[in-house]
Design an enzyme around this catalytic site. Sequence first.
Site, short mmCIF file in Angstrom:
data_model
loop_
_atom_site.label_atom_id
_atom_site.label_comp_id
_atom_site.label_asym_id
_atom_site.label_seq_id
_atom_site.Cartn_x
_atom_site.Cartn_y
_atom_site.Cartn_z
N LYS A 10 35.98 38.08 42.77
CA LYS A 10 35.82 36.83 42.25
C LYS A 10 35.77 35.90 43.15
O LYS A 10 36.89 35.11 43.18
CB LYS A 10 36.24 36.81 40.98
CG LYS A 10 36.02 35.21 40.14
CD LYS A 10 36.61 35.29 38.98
CE LYS A 10 36.49 33.71 38.27
NZ LYS A 10 36.70 33.73 36.86
N GLU A 35 40.47 37.91 42.64
CA GLU A 35 39.95 36.32 42.86
C GLU A 35 40.62 35.66 43.69
O GLU A 35 41.62 34.85 43.35
CB GLU A 35 40.03 35.46 41.41
CG GLU A 35 39.73 34.28 41.35
CD GLU A 35 39.61 33.38 40.23
OE1 GLU A 35 40.32 33.84 39.00
OE2 GLU A 35 39.05 32.39 40.26
C1 5MM Z 1 39.48 29.51 33.20
O1 5MM Z 1 40.07 28.92 34.26
C2 5MM Z 1 41.22 29.78 34.87
C3 5MM Z 1 42.39 28.83 35.35
O2 5MM Z 1 43.31 29.51 34.89
P1 5MM Z 1 44.69 28.41 34.91
O3 5MM Z 1 44.95 27.71 33.70
O4 5MM Z 1 45.57 29.51 35.08
O5 5MM Z 1 44.60 27.54 36.25
C4 5MM Z 1 40.61 30.19 36.35
O6 5MM Z 1 41.39 31.28 36.94
C5 5MM Z 1 39.17 30.50 36.24
O7 5MM Z 1 39.11 31.85 35.49
C6 5MM Z 1 38.49 30.67 37.67
O8 5MM Z 1 38.92 29.60 38.50
C7 5MM Z 1 37.06 30.48 37.18
O9 5MM Z 1 36.96 29.03 36.52
P2 5MM Z 1 36.01 27.92 37.16
O10 5MM Z 1 36.09 26.86 35.90
O11 5MM Z 1 36.25 27.68 38.39
O12 5MM Z 1 34.62 28.58 37.07
#
Ligand code: 5MM
Length: 336
Positions: free
Chosen positions: A217, A175
Amino acid sequence: MSELNKIALKIISDGKGILAADESNGTMTRRLKDVNINSTPENRLLFRETLFTSKSMREYIGGVILYDETINQTTSSGKSIPHLISSSDTLPGIKVDIGAKDLANSSGEKVTEGLDGLRERLIKYYELGARFTKWRGVYIIKDKFPSKLAINSNAHALARYSALVQESGMVPIVEPEVLMDGDHSAEICLNKTSEVIRKCFDELILHKVDLSGIILKPNMILAGNKSKSKISNEEVCMKTIECLKNSVPSEVPGIAFLSGGQSEIEATENLNLINKNNNTNFIMTYSFGRALQQSALKIWSKNTKDTLATQNTFNHRVKMCSLAARGKWTIELENK
Ligand code: 5MM
């Protein structure tokens, strides 16, 4: 077909996608605070358990990304969370990075950490039932950022992470998230995101990662959230496809987008258009956090005991995203 490729395809095929429920406690506390709920381990578990027992899981969710606390929790009926998830024929996954930390010698930029002791942690997560993992690199667009230093350091970490994950028999989700914060144009987002993704693949190849056994991702290509020059959903879709066509090797089986702060409808609409116009061989699906959970969290916070109301809201959202993953979503379906 390699075992890793089979796992990747099981997670993202047939209109299935990923539920990103891997908020660290800090992030989850902010989300819960926004809806006036105390962030305790019990409340975090209750909300997540409510989602994981929804009927849409079996049909539309191929994998759930968990946080360390959650993968170690047990439900009220005594089932472990990975076991609960597998009982819907969905694969449990785990976030294994330990967060984005300040990058030395590039004030304002981040590098994601978590490689120390990773091999041992992966063995433990596999035993708990995880079959895939996630690691997120974060990049900002501002003046000369993302710098070469941030692009190279994060790509190197993502590649070392991926190699270790595949060694442990799991599929790494790679990601690289170029944040939408800022006043940059979509064109700049396209150029920077392409550079970031290309560097990631240079490093993945150098580290001999099996590209057929990963899931990418990325962010969609958007104008910055403070930009005056907004672009249409059609342009988002065209630029996103252009970016991926130019930067992702063909062996990669699929791409599962993050929502990155887009509204639920916006993220769904963009994913739908991307799939309608998908002229690549990549599966294009969702790995949304906020865009799958936002409305469900709001409903849940009104009455945390009303499981059905929360699940109905979640089921609807997941179904809409799955339709979008097949290019079959329309706005009219939102109100049915
Ligand atoms: C679920 O949110 C994750 C955030 O984790 P942290 O608390 O470590 O920042 C994040 O990595 C998430 O998996 C991705 O950004 C996708 O989430 P969104 O909300 O952007 O779809």
